[in-house]
Scaffold this motif. Structure first.
Motif: not given
Ligand code: NAD
Length: 474
Positions: A442-443, A453-462
């Motif tokens: 989750t974001p 900004g947001r961390e977590g999952g694909f948000h971090a990979l983005n």
């Protein structure tokens, strides 16, 4: 005594100047380790090593990177007891918490991103006679700066997605609790992480922050810490148009409606306020209770808080350990004095526990409105306030009346009310009938002065990749 040195190019090395900081075990006030206080030159050496390593690391496949991260996760698990003891001694937190939460989560972070990178696929858009596809490429060398409250947990939360995405890292753990992050160097070597891919540099942030943020070889900065430091980092990075992710402070509300599951709300409100000595950015330090149940809830909460065992972090039945440092202990005690001077009534706690170590009794304060310093500023200690409200609108206004916007926890069995509150609360995270329940996909992040900004999952990979669109006409 332990010596904490920098980890650069796969090797532990002293700083270029013979300068050190003492790391104190806050529960005993004894010196626990001496930590190299790095200089700008040390930071630049680490950046250079990461830049060199990037030439080959950026060519590795996601599977190759994933298997090293998975191995690091396994090695952390194998060293659970050792790492948990060190985390407790360095930070003051109960050993039971370090064992059940901090260290397992550090392993989970590495494992999660080792798996996430294998699922990270990109989009394509087809148009008449042409196709577009998106490339997500690693950035290069990135800086990851973490705080002292969840030392290895938050350090790995940043470096895992950065490495998984193919970047090289210069990591800067907090100088207050550097030891477990320093051990991660050994673990990286044992797991086969190539030299220079992860560099760990220690010392006071303000001494090396400039290089870690402004060097032209640093492509992004991921920071977790106080809003004041986040602001400085943002100002330093802005002229260079760097990618910046900021996870900062919070002044979160626990909002208890009269139609809630009373017992669950009560025990979770206590847990949300005092877990990790109240030193979690997500702690619910403002407890707002509907007037119909206010008196009963307040009395039951005070009873619950009085039953929390404060003391030796190594004892199995300790709920609350020591605050992280003398400096922080004094800051929190000063906040309690401010609350009193603002007219607050201490319902329980408010005092030091014992005469050695930096222990403060879990503290609940009543009688303060939203306009006082106590309800506006983050205290980041075992100190919460309690206020009543009469309407949903009032609860919402009080919860939002802060410069922070990290999280809120709402307690109600009315599904419509839960949705209305979720829509109107200005927070990056809203929990309904729970607190601190985390799904790593989750974001994660805050609004207003809590984050960017947001961390977590694909948000971090983005965040740790650059997006490129390729358009082919055929
Ligand atoms: P801090 O801002 O003092 O330090 C955080 C890190 O930044 C440390 O590693 C420090 O050395 C480094 N630093 C300090 N000055 C710097 C500079 N000029 N340039 C570069 N780096 C610098 O924060 P702290 O006291 O370690 O941590 C407590 C704070 O962290 C609280 O405000 C808490 O809410 C916040 N926090 C936020 C989250 C979140 O996810 N939002 C999580 C945990 C903690």
């Amino acid at each position: 005594m332990r010596e904490v040195n920098n980890f650069i190019n796969g090797e532990y090395c002293k700083g270029q100047k013979d300068e050190w900081i003492e790391s104190i075990n806050p529960a005993t006030e004894e010196v626990f380790a001496r930590v190299v206080n790095s200089t700008q030159e040390d930071a630049l050496t680490a950046i250079k090593s990461a830049k060199e390593a990037y030439k080959t690391w950026s060519k590795t496949t996601p599977n190759e990177r994933a298997s090293i991260l998975e191995k690091m996760a396994q090695l952390i698990e194998e060293r659970l007891d050792d790492l948990a003891l060190i985390e407790s001694q360095d930070n003051g937190k109960p050993l039971s918490v370090a064992k059940a939460v901090d260290i397992p989560r550090a392993a989970q972070n590495l494992r999660f991103f080792s798996q996430a990178i294998s699922q990270y696929s990109q989009e394509a858009q087809s148009m008449m006679g042409a196709i577009n596809y998106t490339l997500r490429e690693p950035l290069g060398v990135v800086t990851c700066i973490s705080p002292w409250n969840l030392p290895l947990y938050l350090f790995t939360w940043k470096i895992a997605p950065a490495l998984a995405a193919g970047n090289c890292v210069v990591g800067k753990p907090s100088e207050v609790t550097p030891v477990t992050a320093s051990i991660l160097g050994e673990i990286a070597n044992e797991a086969g992480l190539p030299k220079g891919v992860l560099n760990i540099i220690h010392g006071e942030g303000h001494r090396i922050g400039d290089s870690l943020v402004t060097s032209r070889d640093i492509k992004a900065v991921s920071f977790t810490g106080s809003t004041a430091t986040g602001k400085k980092i943002n100002e330093l990075a802005a002229p260079y148009f760097k990618k910046v992710s900021l996870e900062m402070g919070g002044k979160n509300a626990t909002i208890v409606f009269d139609d809630c599951d009373y017992d669950k709300a009560l025990s979770t409100a206590a847990r949300a306020a005092y877990s990790n000595q109240g030193q979690i950015c997500l702690c619910g330090s403002r407890i707002l209770v509907h007037e119909k149940i206010y008196d009963r809830f307040k009395a039951d909460l005070v009873e619950k808080i009085k039953r929390l065992n404060v003391g030796d972090p190594l004892k199995a039945n300790t709920h609350q350990g020591s605050l992280v440092s003398k400096l922080h202990f004094e800051k929190v005690r000063n906040c309690i004095e401010i609350a009193k001077s603002e007219g607050g009534t201490i319902l329980t706690g408010g005092h030091r526990v014992g005469d050695k170590g930096f222990f403060i009794a879990p503290t609940l304060i009543e009688g303060l409105d939203q306009n006082c310093v106590t309800n506006k500023q983050e205290i980041f200690g075992p100190v919460a306030t309690i206020q009543s409200f009469s309407t949903e609108e009032e609860a919402n206004d009080k919860a939002n009346d802060t410069n922070y916007g990290l999280s809120a926890s709402v307690w109600t069995n009315d599904i419509s009310k839960a949705h209305r509150m979720s829509n109107s609360l200005n927070n990056g995270i809203v929990w309904i009938n729970t607190w601190m329940l985390r799904d790593l996909r989750t974001p994660f992040g805050g609004m207003k002065e809590s984050g960017m900004g947001r961390e977590g999952g694909f948000h971090a990979l983005n965040f740790f990749t650059e997006t490129k669109n390729v358009c082919i006409q055929y």
